[in-house]
Design a protein around this motif. Structure first.
Motif, PDB file in Angstrom:
ATOM      1  N   LEU A   1       0.345  13.254 -50.445  1.00 50.14           N
ATOM      2  CA  LEU A   1      -0.477  12.183 -51.002  1.00 50.14           C
ATOM      3  C   LEU A   1      -1.962  12.529 -50.955  1.00 50.14           C
ATOM      4  O   LEU A   1      -2.713  12.251 -51.892  1.00 50.14           O
ATOM      5  CB  LEU A   1      -0.206  10.864 -50.273  1.00 50.14           C
ATOM      6  CG  LEU A   1       1.149  10.214 -50.543  1.00 50.14           C
ATOM      7  CD1 LEU A   1       1.327   8.975 -49.668  1.00 50.14           C
ATOM      8  CD2 LEU A   1       1.293   9.858 -52.012  1.00 50.14           C
ATOM      9  N   VAL A   2      -2.385  13.157 -49.870  1.00 50.55           N
ATOM     10  CA  VAL A   2      -3.794  13.553 -49.746  1.00 50.55           C
ATOM     11  C   VAL A   2      -4.133  14.610 -50.799  1.00 50.55           C
ATOM     12  O   VAL A   2      -5.167  14.524 -51.479  1.00 50.55           O
ATOM     13  CB  VAL A   2      -4.096  14.062 -48.320  1.00 50.55           C
ATOM     14  CG1 VAL A   2      -5.461  14.748 -48.261  1.00 50.55           C
ATOM     15  CG2 VAL A   2      -4.033  12.937 -47.318  1.00 50.55           C
ATOM     16  N   VAL A   3      -3.287  15.590 -50.991  1.00 51.50           N
ATOM     17  CA  VAL A   3      -3.521  16.632 -51.998  1.00 51.50           C
ATOM     18  C   VAL A   3      -3.529  16.016 -53.395  1.00 51.50           C
ATOM     19  O   VAL A   3      -4.392  16.340 -54.230  1.00 51.50           O
ATOM     20  CB  VAL A   3      -2.462  17.753 -51.885  1.00 51.50           C
ATOM     21  CG1 VAL A   3      -2.544  18.707 -53.064  1.00 51.50           C
ATOM     22  CG2 VAL A   3      -2.622  18.504 -50.581  1.00 51.50           C
ATOM     23  N   LEU A   4      -2.621  15.104 -53.662  1.00 52.90           N
ATOM     24  CA  LEU A   4      -2.569  14.434 -54.963  1.00 52.90           C
ATOM     25  C   LEU A   4      -3.853  13.634 -55.200  1.00 52.90           C
ATOM     26  O   LEU A   4      -4.423  13.680 -56.292  1.00 52.90           O
ATOM     27  CB  LEU A   4      -1.333  13.532 -55.044  1.00 52.90           C
ATOM     28  CG  LEU A   4      -1.155  12.761 -56.353  1.00 52.90           C
ATOM     29  CD1 LEU A   4      -0.973  13.731 -57.512  1.00 52.90           C
ATOM     30  CD2 LEU A   4       0.014  11.802 -56.252  1.00 52.90           C
ATOM     31  N   ALA A   5      -4.311  12.919 -54.187  1.00 55.19           N
ATOM     32  CA  ALA A   5      -5.549  12.137 -54.320  1.00 55.19           C
ATOM     33  C   ALA A   5      -6.737  13.048 -54.587  1.00 55.19           C
ATOM     34  O   ALA A   5      -7.611  12.733 -55.407  1.00 55.19           O
ATOM     35  CB  ALA A   5      -5.777  11.300 -53.071  1.00 55.19           C
ATOM     36  N   LEU A   6      -6.785  14.180 -53.909  1.00 55.58           N
ATOM     37  CA  LEU A   6      -7.875  15.143 -54.133  1.00 55.58           C
ATOM     38  C   LEU A   6      -7.839  15.703 -55.551  1.00 55.58           C
ATOM     39  O   LEU A   6      -8.881  15.844 -56.202  1.00 55.58           O
ATOM     40  CB  LEU A   6      -7.811  16.272 -53.108  1.00 55.58           C
ATOM     41  CG  LEU A   6      -8.195  15.898 -51.671  1.00 55.58           C
ATOM     42  CD1 LEU A   6      -7.939  17.077 -50.742  1.00 55.58           C
ATOM     43  CD2 LEU A   6      -9.642  15.459 -51.605  1.00 55.58           C
ATOM     44  N   LEU A   7      -6.642  16.004 -56.036  1.00 58.07           N
ATOM     45  CA  LEU A   7      -6.507  16.515 -57.403  1.00 58.07           C
ATOM     46  C   LEU A   7      -6.929  15.468 -58.428  1.00 58.07           C
ATOM     47  O   LEU A   7      -7.615  15.775 -59.411  1.00 58.07           O
ATOM     48  CB  LEU A   7      -5.071  16.966 -57.663  1.00 58.07           C
ATOM     49  CG  LEU A   7      -4.652  18.272 -56.984  1.00 58.07           C
ATOM     50  CD1 LEU A   7      -3.160  18.526 -57.208  1.00 58.07           C
ATOM     51  CD2 LEU A   7      -5.483  19.425 -57.486  1.00 58.07           C
ATOM     52  N   ILE A   8      -6.543  14.233 -58.223  1.00 58.43           N
ATOM     53  CA  ILE A   8      -6.933  13.151 -59.138  1.00 58.43           C
ATOM     54  C   ILE A   8      -8.439  12.960 -59.107  1.00 58.43           C
ATOM     55  O   ILE A   8      -9.089  12.797 -60.150  1.00 58.43           O
ATOM     56  CB  ILE A   8      -6.174  11.846 -58.792  1.00 58.43           C
ATOM     57  CG1 ILE A   8      -4.689  11.998 -59.129  1.00 58.43           C
ATOM     58  CG2 ILE A   8      -6.789  10.654 -59.520  1.00 58.43           C
ATOM     59  CD1 ILE A   8      -3.826  10.852 -58.667  1.00 58.43           C
ATOM     60  N   GLY A   9      -9.018  12.999 -57.916  1.00 62.04           N
ATOM     61  CA  GLY A   9     -10.473  12.870 -57.797  1.00 62.04           C
ATOM     62  C   GLY A   9     -11.205  13.997 -58.497  1.00 62.04           C
ATOM     63  O   GLY A   9     -12.210  13.773 -59.180  1.00 62.04           O
TER      64      GLY A   9
END
Length: 91
Positions: A12-20
């Motif tokens: 989830l953290v990696v996904l949030a970083l990618l979206i950001g």
């Protein structure tokens, strides 16, 4: 040898970083496009002002030309030479 699976929180953290990062890149791209449009508009204004400046410079340099003075007298001031008549046609 056993491999560890990434935890759900890590994913989830990696996904949030990618979206950001993707959102930031899209915003940056929009800013670049806006800046390019502003630049093109400014360049067009500069070209138009250069033409106005050239016209004014020509007018100053040729201000003592009798034909030019007559054109100004007729066009802007509505003056005529003796014996001359002006006919204006309107629609």
């Amino acid at each position: 040898m056993k491999t560890k699976k990434a935890s759900l929180l890590t994913k989830l953290v990696v996904l949030a970083l990618l979206i950001g990062a993707a959102t930031g890149l899209l915003n940056l791209r929009q800013q670049i496009l806006t800046a390019q449009s502003d630049l093109a508009e400014a360049e067009a204004q500069v070209a138009a002002q250069k033409q106005v400046n050239a016209d004014l410079s020509d007018a100053v340099e040729n201000s003592d030309d009798p034909d030019r003075q007559a054109d100004i007298a007729r066009g802007k001031l509505g003056l005529v030479e003796p014996g001359e008549y002006i006919f204006r046609f309107t629609d």
